[in-house]
Design a protein around this motif. Structure first.
Motif, mmCIF file in Angstrom:
data_model
loop_
_atom_site.group_PDB
_atom_site.id
_atom_site.type_symbol
_atom_site.label_atom_id
_atom_site.label_comp_id
_atom_site.label_asym_id
_atom_site.label_seq_id
_atom_site.Cartn_x
_atom_site.Cartn_y
_atom_site.Cartn_z
ATOM 1 N N ILE A 1 37.875 33.202 38.115
ATOM 2 C CA ILE A 1 37.665 33.651 36.739
ATOM 3 C C ILE A 1 38.517 32.847 35.766
ATOM 4 C CG2 ILE A 1 37.931 35.606 35.136
ATOM 5 C CD1 ILE A 1 37.349 37.419 37.596
ATOM 6 N N ASP A 2 39.816 32.798 36.013
ATOM 7 C CA ASP A 2 40.729 32.139 35.077
ATOM 8 C C ASP A 2 40.740 30.620 35.224
ATOM 9 O OD1 ASP A 2 42.151 34.498 33.781
ATOM 10 O OD2 ASP A 2 42.438 34.944 35.898
ATOM 11 N N LEU A 3 40.372 30.116 36.395
ATOM 12 C CA LEU A 3 40.319 28.670 36.626
ATOM 13 C C LEU A 3 38.980 28.354 37.284
ATOM 14 C CD1 LEU A 3 42.103 26.095 36.314
ATOM 15 C CD2 LEU A 3 42.800 26.426 38.681
ATOM 16 N N SER A 4 37.926 28.647 36.557
ATOM 17 C CA SER A 4 36.585 28.507 37.126
ATOM 18 C C SER A 4 36.243 27.054 37.449
ATOM 19 C CB SER A 4 35.538 29.085 36.167
ATOM 20 O OG SER A 4 35.632 28.449 34.900
ATOM 21 N N ASP A 5 36.861 26.108 36.730
ATOM 22 C CA ASP A 5 36.648 24.686 37.005
ATOM 23 C C ASP A 5 37.839 24.159 37.797
ATOM 24 O OD1 ASP A 5 36.047 22.018 37.099
ATOM 25 O OD2 ASP A 5 36.230 21.667 34.934
ATOM 26 N N THR A 6 37.624 23.884 39.073
ATOM 27 C CA THR A 6 38.685 23.342 39.936
ATOM 28 C C THR A 6 38.378 21.915 40.367
ATOM 29 O OG1 THR A 6 37.625 24.315 41.882
ATOM 30 C CG2 THR A 6 39.360 25.613 40.823
ATOM 31 N N SER A 7 37.560 21.234 39.574
ATOM 32 C CA SER A 7 37.097 19.900 39.977
ATOM 33 C C SER A 7 38.255 18.922 40.180
ATOM 34 C CB SER A 7 36.123 19.347 38.925
ATOM 35 O OG SER A 7 36.732 19.323 37.635
ATOM 36 N N ALA A 8 39.277 19.018 39.341
ATOM 37 C CA ALA A 8 40.393 18.068 39.454
ATOM 38 C C ALA A 8 41.268 18.343 40.665
ATOM 39 C CB ALA A 8 41.240 18.103 38.186
ATOM 40 N N ALA B 1 42.458 27.645 45.687
ATOM 41 C CA ALA B 1 42.533 28.197 44.335
ATOM 42 C C ALA B 1 41.406 29.191 44.081
ATOM 43 C CB ALA B 1 42.478 27.064 43.307
ATOM 44 N N ARG B 2 40.270 28.977 44.736
ATOM 45 C CA ARG B 2 39.127 29.888 44.566
ATOM 46 C C ARG B 2 39.208 31.104 45.485
ATOM 47 N NH1 ARG B 2 36.452 24.716 44.311
ATOM 48 N NH2 ARG B 2 35.920 24.850 46.523
ATOM 49 N N SER B 3 39.789 30.931 46.668
ATOM 50 C CA SER B 3 39.752 31.984 47.679
ATOM 51 C C SER B 3 40.774 33.090 47.471
ATOM 52 C CB SER B 3 39.974 31.374 49.066
ATOM 53 O OG SER B 3 41.325 30.916 49.191
ATOM 54 N N GLY B 4 41.821 32.797 46.693
ATOM 55 C CA GLY B 4 42.904 33.756 46.530
ATOM 56 C C GLY B 4 44.149 33.367 47.291
ATOM 57 N N ASP B 5 44.093 32.275 48.039
ATOM 58 C CA ASP B 5 45.280 31.806 48.755
ATOM 59 C C ASP B 5 46.336 31.306 47.774
ATOM 60 O OD1 ASP B 5 47.075 30.771 50.610
ATOM 61 O OD2 ASP B 5 45.952 28.929 50.906
ATOM 62 N N THR B 6 45.909 30.531 46.771
ATOM 63 C CA THR B 6 46.840 29.970 45.795
ATOM 64 C C THR B 6 47.049 30.940 44.635
ATOM 65 O OG1 THR B 6 45.846 27.812 46.282
ATOM 66 C CG2 THR B 6 47.344 27.932 44.398
ATOM 67 N N PRO B 7 48.300 31.253 44.285
ATOM 68 C CA PRO B 7 48.516 32.072 43.099
ATOM 69 C C PRO B 7 48.058 31.337 41.843
ATOM 70 C CG PRO B 7 50.590 31.180 43.911
ATOM 71 C CD PRO B 7 49.554 30.855 44.941
#
Length: 530
Positions: free
Chosen positions: A196-203, A180-186
């Motif tokens: 930027i849009d999903l800066s918190d990916t903890s879950a 999600a951070r790298s650009g692999d996941t849309p």
């Protein structure tokens, strides 16, 4: 058979979602048990006047009334049919979504395994076929059992190591947050930037996703056992014990695509999809599409029945998903995919409907150079494969091995785990069937499959060059920020080169007569080139 990762089965029909070739591939234990019941495959034609299910018991096939099963969720259907035919019976069934002909409906077996894509659950529903039950103890004939067992031992010995341990523990969820951070996941219906849009990916982190896993399990005789079953949901979402831990694609669809960072909501979404029989990829993509339509005022709370479809609103996501699964209210508008939904909504909604040929895309952005896709035309495959929008299908000579792996009943993940997949594909096929075939000959079979799937679509009037590719998929214009900033896909070059390599016409996409004859498809050549 002893073939490692060799338990998968395919479901094939004309896709109601795309109007062309439809297939979907699934693991679990249904495939092997179909073989134990005495059959290699089943052809189902016609439409029943009333609900039925097919029982295959040690070589005997019979259609039985299923009125008492119609309307049941897949979990209950599984339980009821096993109570009638014993726990050893294996069931593949559709839920209410398939019965109500949702074009994103799937087939489910053993509660956690989905034959997910192409909308083939709707095909079963249209036939009034609720389920197929298989039961048997027949032995599978194997040409050289000693060689097959020896190969299995060697194969498993080679697989042991850190990667296998990680894959066993986390399955496909091991990379979700990083992707999600790298650009692999849309992200954000293909229009956002993860960092930027999903800066918190903890879950989405693998430790969080797997915190509630109670049992690790796998497909029939698989040494990797990459799946997980969850304990009962203890928080806001009370999914039952035994619910399938979401896989990466489900996390991408109900997580990053919807800007949702609630792990339990993603698990609940997976449970709803599995129980009602919905493809998680398409279902999550449809909700992301609806959220963007809501953001731009194309739909309002008056349209949604009071649901506030703001980005990241996991409660709204779950409520809307249940409505889609039941075809209730606004869910009925969305239940046939984003292409149809955009047509129903109007007002320019097609601008936000990310699909190719009617099918929502898998959760891998072709602008991102993921190592597993090295050398593969990842943008072109979404457009040009006979089942468009699929992340496990491909386009061009580099994909012949994938078609071969699918046709052999093997798992595509085996290509990531073993150092020399060629050795085992050739070896197992020889040991099991007694046919001595070189890898070149087997790849020719993969090429034959690619051509057969494609000419089916040509017969149905589909030229994939006429598909509209949503500009977000290929970066036109490119993103301005994040890891994919400035990146666009030269999809035209990918398509042009691969059409030449396949010997398909660059305008009509018809395979040449020479190519079809070379592949032994004389009957197809005669029909295509009269």
């Amino acid at each position: 058979t002893p073939a490692t990762f060799g338990c998968r089965y395919a479901v094939v029909a004309k896709s109601p979602l795309t109007g062309g070739w439809g297939d979907t591939n699934c693991g679990g234990d249904f495939g092997p048990n179909l073989k134990f019941a005495g059959y290699d495959g089943v052809f189902i034609t016609g439409i029943s006047e009333k609900p039925v299910y097919l029982i295959i018991d040690n070589g005997k096939a019979e259609l039985r009334e299923a009125t008492h099963l119609w309307g049941k969720l897949t979990f209950e259907t599984d339980d009821l049919l096993q109570s009638e035919h014993s726990k050893t019976a294996k069931v593949v069934s559709i839920g209410p979504s398939g019965e109500k002909l949702s074009l994103i409906a799937c087939l489910m077996n053993h509660r956690i395994d989905a034959a997910g894509r192409s909308g083939l659950g709707a095909v079963m529903g249209s036939k009034k076929l609720k389920a197929v039950v298989v039961k048997g103890d027949r032995k599978v004939p194997i040409a050289d059992i000693e060689a097959a067992n020896r190969l299995r031992k060697e194969h498993i010995a080679e697989m042991r190591g850190p990667f296998l341990e990680e894959f066993h523990k986390y399955g496909t969820t091991g990379h979700t947050a990083a992707s999600a951070r790298s650009g692999d996941t849309p992200v954000k219906n293909w229009g956002g930037v993860g960092i930027i849009d999903l800066s918190d990916t903890s879950a989405l982190e693998r430790e969080v996703t797997n915190a509630n896993v109670e049992i690790r399990t796998g497909c029939w005789r698989c040494p990797a056992a990459c799946k997980g079953r969850l304990k009962e949901g203890a928080g806001e979402y009370k999914y039952p014990a035994g619910t399938h831990r979401p896989e990466y694609e489900s996390q991408g669809a109900f997580g990053a695509m919807c800007l949702n960072n609630n792990s339990e909501a993603i698990a609940m979404a997976g449970y709803i999809c599995d129980n009602y029989g919905l493809d998680t990829i398409s279902a999550g993509a449809i909700i992301a599409f609806a959220m963007e339509c809501y953001e731009h005022g194309l739909i309002t709370k008056a349209d949604t029945g009071g649901i506030e479809l703001t980005w990241g609103n996991h409660r709204a996501m779950i409520v809307l998903l249940e409505k889609i699964a039941r075809r209730e209210g606004f869910g009925d508008i969305l239940a046939d995919g984003v292409k149809v939904a955009a047509e129903r909504i109007g007002k320019g909604a097609e601008e936000y409907a990310v699909h190719i040929g009617g099918q929502e895309l898998g959760m891998h952005d072709p602008k991102f150079a993921f190592p597993a896709f090295a050398g593969k035309p990842t943008a072109a495959r979404y457009q040009m494969d006979a089942t468009p929008g699929r992340h496990t299908s491909g386009f061009g000579p580099t994909q012949f091995q994938d078609y071969l792996v699918n046709a052999a009943g093997l798992c595509l993940h085996s290509n990531l785990i073993i150092a020399d997949p060629v050795k085992y594909i050739v070896g197992f096929l020889s040991a099991v069937t007694g046919w001595e075939r070189s890898m070149d000959e087997l790849l020719k079979a993969g090429e034959r499959i690619a051509n057969m799937r494609h000419v089916f679509n040509l017969r149905e009037g589909i030229n994939p060059l006429e598909y509209k590719v949503h500009p977000r998929i290929i970066g036109r214009p490119p993103q301005k920020e994040g890891p994919l900033a400035g990146v666009s896909c030269d999809i035209e070059a990918q398509v042009y080169w691969n059409l030449g390599a396949l010997d398909w016409d660059r305008v009509t996409t018809k395979p040449s007569k020479k190519k079809l004859l070379e592949l032994g498809l004389d009957d197809v050549a005669k029909e295509l080139w009269p």
